[in-house]
Scaffold this active site. Structure first.
Site, PDB file in Angstrom:
ATOM      1  N   HIS A 119       0.843  -1.357   0.039  1.00 45.45           N
ATOM      2  CA  HIS A 119       0.202  -0.058  -0.011  1.00 45.45           C
ATOM      3  C   HIS A 119       0.903   1.108   0.085  1.00 45.45           C
ATOM      4  O   HIS A 119       0.615   1.968   0.706  1.00 45.45           O
ATOM      5  CB  HIS A 119      -0.975   0.138   1.034  1.00 45.45           C
ATOM      6  N   HIS A 192     -10.052   2.150   0.025  1.00 43.93           N
ATOM      7  CA  HIS A 192      -9.889   0.819   0.892  1.00 43.93           C
ATOM      8  C   HIS A 192     -10.822   0.906   2.120  1.00 43.93           C
ATOM      9  O   HIS A 192     -10.892   0.971   3.290  1.00 43.93           O
ATOM     10  CB  HIS A 192      -8.705   0.987   1.781  1.00 43.93           C
ATOM     11  N   GLU A 323     -11.459  -3.395  -3.428  1.00 47.64           N
ATOM     12  CA  GLU A 323     -10.612  -2.373  -4.030  1.00 47.64           C
ATOM     13  C   GLU A 323     -10.469  -2.609  -5.386  1.00 47.64           C
ATOM     14  O   GLU A 323      -9.665  -3.489  -5.974  1.00 47.64           O
ATOM     15  CB  GLU A 323      -9.479  -2.569  -2.852  1.00 47.64           C
TER      16      GLU A 323
END
Length: 358
Positions: A119, A192, A323
Site C-alpha cells: 500500500h 480502501h 478495492e
C-alpha cells in the site's frame, strides 16, 4: 447482467469523460471532516488520507445507518494500521521484494510487509494530509496531493486528485486521477473502505451475499505475492460468479479472503459491473462499477478488537474491502497489465457505488 436506468448510464458516461468544474478554494492543509448530503444519503470524509469516514444509506424500511467502518477522531486515523477508508497509493497492494526495475534502473522501496512493499510503503498516500480543492456539500469534494520525486522510493513527481461525488439517488462516484510531472512511474490507486451493509457496528459480514464478475484470480505465494498466473475460480472457494454467502466456504481457506480477481469485461474508457453485495436483514444492496482490471476482495480476517466509531469495537470479519485496482505486483510481472504512467499521460480510475434496498 441486470438492466440499468438510462439516467444511470448517462451519469456513468459523464463521470468517465468529464471533470468536476469548479473554482479552487484557498489552499489549506488543515485536517478536517467534510460531509456530502443528498436526500437520505450522507457521506463523511476527511482530507487525512482522502479517506471515507462514513456512508449513511437507508435499509428496506427507510431506516438510515452508517455502512462503513471507521473512527471518530483524526488521531485514530493517524495511528490506524488497517487502512480504514483510505485512498491508497502510489501503488496499492503488494510489490514483491520491495523493489522494481524501470527503464534499466532498480528502485528500492520500504519493506513494510514480510519483505515486500504494501500500500505504497511505510507512509503511503493514505497516511498523508491532502489539500481540499473544492467542497460543495450537496454534490462533491475534491482532494489533491503532490507526491514528490523519491517519495517512498518511487520515481518522479506525481500530481494526484480524488473527487467523491453524489450522483443520482443513493449513488456515490469516486474519480481518481494522477499525472506524472517529470518521470515515468507506476501508479495504482485504490479506495480502501470496509463495508458492512448491516451497519458498521452490526457484527460480522459472513451472512452477506457476494457476487463477483471475475472468473479468474491471480493466485499468490505464501507472502501474498502473485505467481504471475491466472487461475479459474471454477470448483474453488473463490467462485462468486453466482451470489454466495461470504461465510459459505471461508473455512476451506486460511480463514479469510484476500485475493485479486481479474474482472471479466473491461476497458479503460467504460465502466463494468464488478460486484454486487447484499445483506439479508437490512435488505441493503450495493453494486460496484469500475474501469479497472482487478478487484481485491478482502474479508478483514486480520481485524482484532479495533476501537471504531460510536463506541463500536470491530472484530474479525467486521467488514468487506472491495478495492478495484490494477493487478498486484504488476511492476514485476511483464504479463500483467502495465501500471507505468508517463509524463503527458493521465491515470484515471473510476468507481461507482450504487445503493438499493428491498
Amino acid at each position: 447482467m441486470a438492466k440499468v436506468s438510462l439516467l444511470f448510464c448517462v451519469l456513468l458516461g459523464l463521470l468517465v469523460h468529464t471533470h468536476a468544474h469548479s473554482h479552487k478554494s484557498e489552499k489549506s492543509e488543515k485536517i478536517g471532516f467534510y460531509e456530502l448530503k443528498k436526500g437520505s444519503m450522507r457521506v463523511n470524509l476527511t482530507n487525512y488520507g482522502a479517506s471515507i469516514v462514513a456512508v449513511y444509506v437507508p435499509d428496506k424500511h427507510g431506516k438510515v445507518a452508517d455502512v462503513v467502518l471507521g473512527y471518530d477522531s483524526i488521531e485514530q486515523y493517524e495511528t490506524d494500521g488497517v487502512y480504514f477508508g483510505g485512498l491508497i497509493g502510489r501503488v496499492a497492494n503488494r510489490i514483491g521484494g520491495a523493489q522494481f526495475t524501470l527503464d534499466g534502473k532498480t528502485y528500492k522501496l520500504p519493506a513494510n510487509d514480510h519483505g515486500n512493499t504494501l500500500h505504497g510503503g511505510q507512509k503511503g498516500f493514505g497516511d498523508n494530509v491532502w489539500k481540499v480543492k473544492i467542497h460543495k456539500d450537496d454534490s462533491h469534494v475534491t482532494f489533491t496531493y503532490e507526491s514528490f520525486d523519491g517519495e517512498q522510493g518511487f520515481p518522479g513527481k506525481l500530481d494526484v486528485s480524488v473527487t467523491y461525488m453524489l450522483l443520482e439517488k443513493n449513488i456515490l462516484g469516486v474519480k481518481m486521477t494522477a499525472k506524472p510531472v517529470n518521470k515515468p512511474t507506476p501508479v495504482n490507486l485504490a479506495q480502501h473502505a470496509y463495508w458492512n451493509l448491516g451497519g458498521h457496528n452490526s457484527g460480522d459480514i459472513l451472512n452477506h451475499s457476494v457476487q463477483i464478475f471475475g472468473s479468474s484470480i491471480t493466485p499468490v505465494d505464501d507472502k501474498l505475492i502473485p505467481t504471475g498466473k491466472l487461475e479459474s475460480v471454477k470448483n474453488t472457494p473463490y467462485d462468486f460468479l453466482k451470489p454466495k454467502q461470504v461465510g459459505s466456504q471461508i473455512n476451506d481457506l486460511p480463514g479469510l479472503y484476500d485475493i485479486n480477481y481479474a474482472i471479466d469485461v473491461n476497458g479503460q474508457n467504460h465502466l463494468t459491473k464488478v460486484c454486487i453485495v447484499k445483506e439479508p436483514v437490512s435488505g441493503r444492496k450495493m453494486e460496484l462499477w469500475s474501469n479497472q482490471v482487478g478487484l481485491q476482495y478482502y474479508t478483514s480476517g486480520m481485524l482484532t478488537d479495533t476501537k471504531g466509531k460510536d463506541g463500536a469495537t470491530y472484530h474479525k470479519y467486521g467488514g468487506i474491502a472491495l478495492e478495484t485496482q490494477g493487478f498486484p505486483d504488476s511492476v514485476n510481472k511483464p504479463n500483467f497489465p502495465s501500471q507505468i504512467v508517463k509524463p503527458g499521460e493521465t491515470y484515471k480510475h473510476i468507481m461507482v457505488y450504487r445503493f438499493m434496498a428491498s
